[in-house]
Design an enzyme around this catalytic site. Structure first.
Site, PDB file in Angstrom:
ATOM      1  N   ARG A  73      39.149 -77.901-112.346  1.00  0.00           N
ATOM      2  CA  ARG A  73      38.872 -79.366-112.650  1.00  0.00           C
ATOM      3  C   ARG A  73      38.873 -80.415-111.368  1.00  0.00           C
ATOM      4  NH1 ARG A  73      42.806 -83.284-112.702  1.00  0.00           N
ATOM      5  NH2 ARG A  73      44.314 -82.040-111.892  1.00  0.00           N
ATOM      6  N   ARG A  74      39.604 -80.211-110.496  1.00  0.00           N
ATOM      7  CA  ARG A  74      39.592 -81.231-109.256  1.00  0.00           C
ATOM      8  C   ARG A  74      38.590 -81.018-108.568  1.00  0.00           C
ATOM      9  NH1 ARG A  74      45.882 -79.651-108.148  1.00  0.00           N
ATOM     10  NH2 ARG A  74      46.676 -81.147-109.260  1.00  0.00           N
ATOM     11  N   ARG A  91      44.676 -72.178-101.815  1.00  0.00           N
ATOM     12  CA  ARG A  91      45.566 -71.547-102.538  1.00  0.00           C
ATOM     13  C   ARG A  91      47.108 -71.874-101.997  1.00  0.00           C
ATOM     14  NH1 ARG A  91      46.262 -67.467-106.061  1.00  0.00           N
ATOM     15  NH2 ARG A  91      48.089 -68.373-105.985  1.00  0.00           N
ATOM     16  N   LYS A 121      51.640 -77.730-117.397  1.00  0.00           N
ATOM     17  CA  LYS A 121      50.183 -77.505-117.281  1.00  0.00           C
ATOM     18  C   LYS A 121      49.848 -76.014-116.689  1.00  0.00           C
ATOM     19  CE  LYS A 121      49.238 -78.722-112.400  1.00  0.00           C
ATOM     20  NZ  LYS A 121      48.513 -79.498-111.543  1.00  0.00           N
ATOM     21  N   ASP A 122      50.859 -75.462-116.492  1.00  0.00           N
ATOM     22  CA  ASP A 122      50.611 -74.140-116.153  1.00  0.00           C
ATOM     23  C   ASP A 122      50.652 -73.054-117.247  1.00  0.00           C
ATOM     24  OD1 ASP A 122      50.147 -74.514-113.387  1.00  0.00           O
ATOM     25  OD2 ASP A 122      52.288 -74.225-112.850  1.00  0.00           O
ATOM     26  N   ARG A 151      49.787 -75.625 -98.758  1.00  0.00           N
ATOM     27  CA  ARG A 151      48.425 -76.403 -98.690  1.00  0.00           C
ATOM     28  C   ARG A 151      48.354 -77.588 -97.585  1.00  0.00           C
ATOM     29  NH1 ARG A 151      46.836 -76.656-105.150  1.00  0.00           N
ATOM     30  NH2 ARG A 151      47.958 -74.694-105.586  1.00  0.00           N
ATOM     31  N   CYS A 154      35.909 -70.641-122.584  1.00  0.00           N
ATOM     32  CA  CYS A 154      35.325 -70.947-121.419  1.00  0.00           C
ATOM     33  C   CYS A 154      35.974 -71.129-120.177  1.00  0.00           C
ATOM     34  CB  CYS A 154      34.953 -72.294-121.791  1.00  0.00           C
ATOM     35  SG  CYS A 154      36.078 -73.665-122.140  1.00  0.00           S
TER      36      CYS A 154
HETATM   37  N1  LIG Z   1      49.117 -75.299-110.206  1.00  0.00           N
HETATM   38  C1  LIG Z   1      50.274 -75.380-109.639  1.00  0.00           C
HETATM   39  C2  LIG Z   1      50.968 -76.911-110.177  1.00  0.00           C
HETATM   40  N2  LIG Z   1      51.638 -76.548-111.202  1.00  0.00           N
HETATM   41  C3  LIG Z   1      52.221 -77.818-111.492  1.00  0.00           C
HETATM   42  C4  LIG Z   1      52.242 -78.602-110.128  1.00  0.00           C
HETATM   43  C5  LIG Z   1      52.419 -79.962-110.155  1.00  0.00           C
HETATM   44  C6  LIG Z   1      53.426 -80.578-111.164  1.00  0.00           C
HETATM   45  C7  LIG Z   1      53.178 -80.985-112.374  1.00  0.00           C
HETATM   46  O1  LIG Z   1      51.957 -81.279-112.818  1.00  0.00           O
HETATM   47  O2  LIG Z   1      54.162 -81.230-113.159  1.00  0.00           O
HETATM   48  C8  LIG Z   1      51.291 -77.775-109.517  1.00  0.00           C
HETATM   49  C9  LIG Z   1      50.630 -78.246-108.015  1.00  0.00           C
HETATM   50  C10 LIG Z   1      49.981 -78.945-107.997  1.00  0.00           C
HETATM   51  O3  LIG Z   1      48.816 -79.312-108.931  1.00  0.00           O
HETATM   52  O4  LIG Z   1      49.706 -80.100-106.942  1.00  0.00           O
END
Ligand SMILES: NCc1[nH]cc(CCC(=O)O)c1CC(=O)O
Length: 308
Positions: A132-133, A150, A84-85, A156, A243
């Site tokens: 998103r969250r 952050r 997702k990153d 966190r 966007c």
């Molecule tokens: N952006 C940070 C990040 N990148 C992936 C994860 C969690 C592990 C994943 O989604 O595979 C996280 C931390 C989170 O969102 O709590």
């Protein structure tokens, strides 16, 4: 025994856990000792910038830049990432060529003042730096005070203990990989709180055409996860770039059938458009792309402008 493959990763505890999982799967698949797969830790700009939202500092690519440079230069052979990153556009010459079996993709609520988001007192502070969250929290509970949070998962959780917020939302997958699932007070359903595309899936980036490395990765690649990710990343690719609109999307694969649910939402949570589409798992990318066109048509182009 000498090193066969060098595994590049960030140095955060979560990134290291993901690199170690990849290393363990390679060892098991190929019957080789730990020394065959060396983990190389690389510091990235994303790890160093702590004082502002990453969307302002330059976005997702900040967690991958230095690692991709090392991959292209041959200092490492594979790079392990949280999918997702990963930006949808990778640098020339690189591709995501394998995915490990996906962890639970749901978001988890870690509450101090209450166990669930619904049970929080009026006006309570909830920490999150994800657009998103933030938007999904505001849609559920417009009265809550969403504050920036952050830092890595441990940072966190420490902020929560210090009372900076009454709760936070983290990926359940990350907490599980860190052995921290006990902090979760509620697992949030996928349909009311859809995850980011790629959440919970470890992706492995390689040099395009590196046949020796590709051959080793076939043994640890999970086909259904790869199909789900192809769908979610096609959805994201057809929507982002344009966007800062929060985008969620999740594809489930059951017996060769793919079901995708996607959502775009205004940052304040007041407007959202969703799409659901089924298809064959073989057509995963096309389903994701079509879902993006559908939700784009529903929302209208103006939806993507001016959330700044
Ligand atoms: N952006 C940070 C990040 N990148 C992936 C994860 C969690 C592990 C994943 O989604 O595979 C996280 C931390 C989170 O969102 O709590």
């Amino acid at each position: 025994m000498q090193t066969i493959l060098r595994i590049g990763t960030r140095g955060s505890p979560l990134a290291l856990a993901q690199a170690q999982e990849t290393q363990a799967r390679l060892m098991a698949a190929h019957g080789m000792p730990v020394e065959a797969f060396e983990i190389v830790v690389i510091s990235t700009s994303g790890d160093r910038i702590q004082d502002r939202p990453l969307s302002e500092a330059g976005g997702k690519g900040l967690f991958t830049k230095e690692i991709e440079e090392a991959l292209l230069a041959g200092g490492i052979d594979i790079a392990v990432h949280s999918s997702k990153d990963m930006p949808t556009q990778l640098p020339d010459g690189l591709e995501l060529s394998a995915f490990l079996p996906r962890e639970d993709a749901r978001d988890a609520f870690v509450g101090k003042a209450a166990k669930t988001i619904a049970a929080l007192p009026r006006g309570a502070k909830v920490g999150s730096s994800s657009l998103r969250r933030q938007a999904l929290i505001r849609r559920m509970r417009p009265d809550l005070d969403v504050v920036m949070f952050r830092g890595n998962v441990q940072t966190r959780l420490r902020k929560l203990d210090e009372g900076v917020a009454a709760g936070t939302i983290l990926a359940y997958a990350g907490l599980k990989r860190l052995g921290l699932e006990h902090v979760v007070t509620d697992l949030i359903p996928l349909d009311s709180f859809p995850p980011a595309p790629g959440q919970g899936a470890i992706g492995i980036e390689t040099r395009i055409g590196d046949r020796d490395v590709e051959k080793m990765l076939v043994a640890i690649h999970d086909v259904p996860t790869g199909q789900a990710l192809a769908c979610e990343r096609a959805f994201l690719a057809a929507l982002d770039g344009s966007c800062r609109t929060p985008i969620a999307g999740y594809a489930a694969i059951v017996a060769g059938k793919l079901s995708f649910a996607g959502l775009i939402i205004s940052p304040d949570g007041t407007q959202s458009h969703s799409v659901e589409l089924q298809g064959s798992a073989q057509d995963a990318a096309r389903v994701g792309h079509e879902a993006a066109l559908t939700v784009r048509a529903k929302a209208g182009e103006k939806f993507f402008d001016g959330w700044l």
